[in-house]
Design a protein around this motif. Structure first.
Motif, mmCIF file in Angstrom:
data_model
loop_
_atom_site.group_PDB
_atom_site.id
_atom_site.type_symbol
_atom_site.label_atom_id
_atom_site.label_comp_id
_atom_site.label_asym_id
_atom_site.label_seq_id
_atom_site.Cartn_x
_atom_site.Cartn_y
_atom_site.Cartn_z
ATOM 1 N N PRO A 102 -31.999 2.137 64.190
ATOM 2 C CA PRO A 102 -31.016 3.052 64.001
ATOM 3 C C PRO A 102 -29.776 2.484 63.072
ATOM 4 C CG PRO A 102 -30.700 3.107 65.986
ATOM 5 C CD PRO A 102 -31.674 2.476 66.025
ATOM 6 N N ASN A 103 -29.926 1.282 63.266
ATOM 7 C CA ASN A 103 -28.250 0.950 62.778
ATOM 8 C C ASN A 103 -28.825 -0.725 62.036
ATOM 9 O OD1 ASN A 103 -26.046 -1.490 63.308
ATOM 10 N ND2 ASN A 103 -24.802 0.500 63.369
ATOM 11 N N PRO A 104 -28.636 -1.148 60.497
ATOM 12 C CA PRO A 104 -28.895 -1.914 60.058
ATOM 13 C C PRO A 104 -27.742 -3.145 60.457
ATOM 14 C CG PRO A 104 -27.552 -0.494 58.268
ATOM 15 C CD PRO A 104 -27.960 0.666 60.051
ATOM 16 N N TYR A 105 -26.645 -3.463 61.006
ATOM 17 C CA TYR A 105 -26.056 -4.552 62.126
ATOM 18 C C TYR A 105 -26.844 -5.110 63.035
ATOM 19 C CZ TYR A 105 -22.035 -4.168 58.978
ATOM 20 O OH TYR A 105 -21.595 -3.575 57.728
ATOM 21 N N GLU A 106 -27.284 -3.905 64.090
ATOM 22 C CA GLU A 106 -27.971 -3.600 64.923
ATOM 23 C C GLU A 106 -29.507 -4.974 64.760
ATOM 24 O OE1 GLU A 106 -29.050 -1.474 69.205
ATOM 25 O OE2 GLU A 106 -29.223 -0.669 67.569
ATOM 26 N N ALA A 107 -30.025 -4.708 63.636
ATOM 27 C CA ALA A 107 -31.243 -5.308 62.799
ATOM 28 C C ALA A 107 -31.741 -6.422 62.574
ATOM 29 C CB ALA A 107 -31.816 -4.111 61.789
ATOM 30 N N GLU A 108 -29.691 -6.673 62.094
ATOM 31 C CA GLU A 108 -29.822 -7.998 62.077
ATOM 32 C C GLU A 108 -29.580 -9.301 63.099
ATOM 33 O OE1 GLU A 108 -26.238 -8.084 59.219
ATOM 34 O OE2 GLU A 108 -27.223 -7.249 57.681
ATOM 35 N N THR A 109 -29.027 -8.573 64.491
ATOM 36 C CA THR A 109 -28.353 -9.239 65.363
ATOM 37 C C THR A 109 -30.463 -9.550 65.817
ATOM 38 O OG1 THR A 109 -26.543 -7.945 65.362
ATOM 39 C CG2 THR A 109 -27.069 -9.145 67.919
ATOM 40 N N LYS A 110 -31.239 -8.785 65.587
ATOM 41 C CA LYS A 110 -32.194 -8.910 66.082
ATOM 42 C C LYS A 110 -32.685 -9.924 65.340
ATOM 43 C CE LYS A 110 -32.596 -3.943 67.980
ATOM 44 N NZ LYS A 110 -33.127 -3.617 69.300
ATOM 45 N N GLN A 111 -33.101 -10.233 64.301
ATOM 46 C CA GLN A 111 -34.052 -10.689 63.315
ATOM 47 C C GLN A 111 -33.032 -12.577 63.862
ATOM 48 O OE1 GLN A 111 -32.844 -9.408 59.575
ATOM 49 N NE2 GLN A 111 -34.268 -8.003 59.505
ATOM 50 N N ALA A 112 -32.158 -12.123 64.406
ATOM 51 C CA ALA A 112 -31.649 -13.318 64.470
ATOM 52 C C ALA A 112 -31.351 -13.742 66.260
ATOM 53 C CB ALA A 112 -29.612 -13.469 64.320
ATOM 54 N N MET A 113 -32.521 -13.311 67.084
ATOM 55 C CA MET A 113 -32.556 -13.369 67.895
ATOM 56 C C MET A 113 -34.136 -13.674 68.207
ATOM 57 S SD MET A 113 -31.049 -10.350 70.328
ATOM 58 C CE MET A 113 -29.277 -10.360 71.455
ATOM 59 N N LEU A 114 -34.569 -13.147 66.821
ATOM 60 C CA LEU A 114 -36.303 -13.890 67.202
ATOM 61 C C LEU A 114 -36.041 -15.107 66.396
ATOM 62 C CD1 LEU A 114 -37.398 -10.459 65.538
ATOM 63 C CD2 LEU A 114 -38.152 -11.768 67.543
ATOM 64 N N ARG A 115 -35.046 -15.385 65.448
ATOM 65 C CA ARG A 115 -35.419 -16.799 64.891
ATOM 66 C C ARG A 115 -35.013 -17.901 66.016
ATOM 67 N NH1 ARG A 115 -32.575 -13.743 60.467
ATOM 68 N NH2 ARG A 115 -30.530 -14.543 61.201
ATOM 69 N N ALA A 116 -34.250 -17.410 66.718
ATOM 70 C CA ALA A 116 -33.992 -18.540 68.366
ATOM 71 C C ALA A 116 -34.763 -18.622 68.840
ATOM 72 C CB ALA A 116 -32.658 -17.958 68.487
ATOM 73 N N ALA A 117 -35.262 -17.736 68.991
ATOM 74 C CA ALA A 117 -36.717 -18.141 69.590
ATOM 75 C C ALA A 117 -37.801 -18.707 69.267
ATOM 76 C CB ALA A 117 -36.590 -16.768 70.756
ATOM 77 N N ASP A 118 -38.699 -19.004 70.309
ATOM 78 C CA ASP A 118 -39.994 -19.827 70.426
ATOM 79 C C ASP A 118 -40.985 -19.145 70.353
ATOM 80 O OD1 ASP A 118 -39.141 -22.247 70.129
ATOM 81 O OD2 ASP A 118 -39.156 -22.640 72.233
ATOM 82 N N ALA A 142 -41.207 5.254 63.305
ATOM 83 C CA ALA A 142 -40.466 4.317 62.446
ATOM 84 C C ALA A 142 -38.587 4.991 62.363
ATOM 85 C CB ALA A 142 -40.273 4.472 60.881
ATOM 86 N N THR A 143 -37.490 4.274 62.456
ATOM 87 C CA THR A 143 -36.469 4.483 62.479
ATOM 88 C C THR A 143 -35.837 4.114 61.231
ATOM 89 O OG1 THR A 143 -35.458 3.133 64.052
ATOM 90 C CG2 THR A 143 -36.144 5.625 64.977
ATOM 91 N N LEU A 144 -34.521 4.164 61.199
ATOM 92 C CA LEU A 144 -34.036 4.020 59.847
ATOM 93 C C LEU A 144 -34.208 2.057 59.256
ATOM 94 C CD1 LEU A 144 -32.314 4.889 57.970
ATOM 95 C CD2 LEU A 144 -29.833 3.344 58.530
ATOM 96 N N VAL A 145 -34.091 1.078 59.887
ATOM 97 C CA VAL A 145 -33.890 -0.348 59.476
ATOM 98 C C VAL A 145 -35.665 -0.844 60.290
ATOM 99 C CG1 VAL A 145 -32.827 -2.428 59.286
ATOM 100 C CG2 VAL A 145 -31.743 0.424 59.043
ATOM 101 N N SER A 146 -36.412 -1.954 59.082
ATOM 102 C CA SER A 146 -36.963 -2.854 60.085
ATOM 103 C C SER A 146 -36.386 -4.666 60.353
ATOM 104 C CB SER A 146 -38.399 -2.931 58.970
ATOM 105 O OG SER A 146 -38.692 -3.797 59.936
ATOM 106 N N PHE A 147 -36.894 -4.651 61.862
ATOM 107 C CA PHE A 147 -35.991 -5.992 61.896
ATOM 108 C C PHE A 147 -37.514 -6.669 62.508
ATOM 109 C CE2 PHE A 147 -36.093 -3.495 66.188
ATOM 110 C CZ PHE A 147 -37.151 -4.556 66.791
ATOM 111 N N ALA A 148 -38.978 -6.644 62.521
ATOM 112 C CA ALA A 148 -39.204 -7.477 62.394
ATOM 113 C C ALA A 148 -40.956 -6.579 62.003
ATOM 114 C CB ALA A 148 -39.529 -8.135 63.967
ATOM 115 N N SER A 149 -41.756 -7.349 61.689
ATOM 116 C CA SER A 149 -43.085 -6.860 61.079
ATOM 117 C C SER A 149 -43.954 -7.105 62.491
ATOM 118 C CB SER A 149 -43.169 -7.875 60.583
ATOM 119 O OG SER A 149 -43.612 -9.378 60.651
ATOM 120 N N LEU A 150 -44.913 -6.246 62.755
ATOM 121 C CA LEU A 150 -46.427 -6.515 63.601
ATOM 122 C C LEU A 150 -46.606 -7.870 63.954
ATOM 123 C CD1 LEU A 150 -48.072 -3.432 62.876
ATOM 124 C CD2 LEU A 150 -46.041 -3.991 65.083
#
Length: 264
Positions: A185-201, A215-223
Motif C-alpha cells: 500500500p505504500n510507494p516508498y515501501e515498494a521502492e525499498t522492496k524493489q531495491a531488495m530484489l535487485r540486491a539478491a540472487d 491488489a493493493t496500491l503499488v506493484s513492486f514485482a511482477s510474478l
C-alpha cells in the motif's frame, strides 16, 4: 505531489482516523474536491475503502493494512507452515535479505533454532530485535519509519541496499494479483522492496493465501520477478491454475509442516 503518492497518503489518513471527508482531503492536499472524489472512486474500485456521503471509510480495516501487532495474530498456522517451508531454502552461511513482515518474523524465530552463522540484511525493527541475542551478523538499513509495518523505507533505505549483495531475499506482500503481481500500500515501501530484489540472487515470496487474488496500491514485482512463491493450502485453485499456466513456480505449505511443490 503525484497522484499515486496522494492516494497513498489518503490511505494512511484512513489508517489513522478510520474515516475521511472530501472537504478535508481537498484542503490537506491542495487539490479540487473533484480530484479527491476521483481518487476515492479509484481506491474504492481497488477494494481499499468504502465511499460514504461526503467522504470514505475502510471497507474492512483488517483486510487492508492492519497494524503490525495485529498482523502477528492473523493466519498464525498458515504463517508457521510457510516459514517452515521457507527454512528449507536457507543454508548455513547464507547472506539473506529479510523484508519487514509478520511472516518473515515467524521465519526468523525458526532460524534462531536451526542456524549458527547467517548474515541478515533487513529493514525490519522487530526482526532485528528478535535476532539481537544471536550470533548472526545483522545489518539494519536506515530510512523513514513506517509505523504500521515497523519498517525502514524510502530513499535512504534504497541507497543502502544498492551497495550490498545477498544470496536470497525473503519478501512479504500485502496482496498478490495475477494482473499486478506483488503489491504493497505504500510507494516508498515498494521502492525499498524493489531495491531488495535487485540486491539478491534469488527471491522468495512468503504470502499466506488470504492475500492471493488481491491488489493493493503499488506493484513492486511482477510474478516473474519472484523465484518461488510459498503460500499455504488455502490458496484458490483458479489462482494456482493460472500460475501453472504461466510457468510460475509455487509451493504449498501444509499446516502440519509438510509441503507440496509445484512448478509450471
Amino acid at each position: 505531489m503525484k497522484t499515486e503518492e496522494r492516494r497513498s497518503k489518503i490511505i494512511e489518513l484512513l489508517e489513522q482516523k478510520g474515516s475521511v471527508l472530501v472537504e478535508e482531503l481537498s484542503a490537506a492536499f491542495g487539490v479540487s474536491q473533484v480530484t479527491i472524489r476521483k481518487d476515492l472512486s479509484e481506491l474504492e474500485a481497488r477494494g481499499l475503502l468504502h465511499r460514504t456521503h461526503g467522504g470514505a471509510t475502510y471497507t474492512h480495516k483488517s483486510l487492508f493494512n492492519p497494524s503490525f501487532r495485529e498482523k502477528i495474530h492473523l493466519q498464525q498456522a498458515e504463517k508457521q507452515a510457510i516459514a517452515r517451508a521457507a527454512l528449507e531454502h536457507i543454508e548455513e552461511g547464507d547472506t539473506l535479505i529479510l523484508d519487514a513482515g509478520s511472516t518473515t518474523l515467524t521465519l526468523v524465530r525458526l532460524m534462531k533454532r536451526h542456524f549458527r552463522s547467517l548474515y541478515i540484511i533487513t529493514n525490519s525493527i522487530p526482526i532485528v530485535s528478535e535476532l539481537v541475542d544471536t550470533r548472526f551478523e545483522l545489518l539494519l538499513i536506515g530510512g523513514q519509519v513506517r509505523h504500521h509495518s515497523m519498517a525502514l523505507i524510502g530513499p535512504a533505505a534504497v541507497r543502502t541496499l544498492e551497495v550490498y549483495h545477498a544470496d536470497k531475499a525473503f519478501m512479504c506482500a500485502t496482496g498478490v494479483s495475477l494482473q499486478k503481481g506483488y503489491t504493497t500500500p505504500n510507494p516508498y515501501e515498494a521502492e525499498t522492496k524493489q531495491a531488495m530484489l535487485r540486491a539478491a540472487d534469488t527471491a522468495f515470496a512468503l504470502v499466506d493465501s488470504s492475500k492471493l487474488g488481491r491488489a493493493t496500491l503499488v506493484s513492486f514485482a511482477s510474478l516473474g520477478q519472484i523465484g518461488l512463491l510459498i503460500t499455504d493450502t488455502g490458496a484458490p485453485e483458479a489462482f494456482l491454475a493460472e500460475l501453472e499456466r504461466q510457468g510460475r513456480p509455487y509451493r504449498l505449505a501444509q499446516p502440519e509442516g509438510h509441503s507440496v511443490a509445484r512448478a509450471g
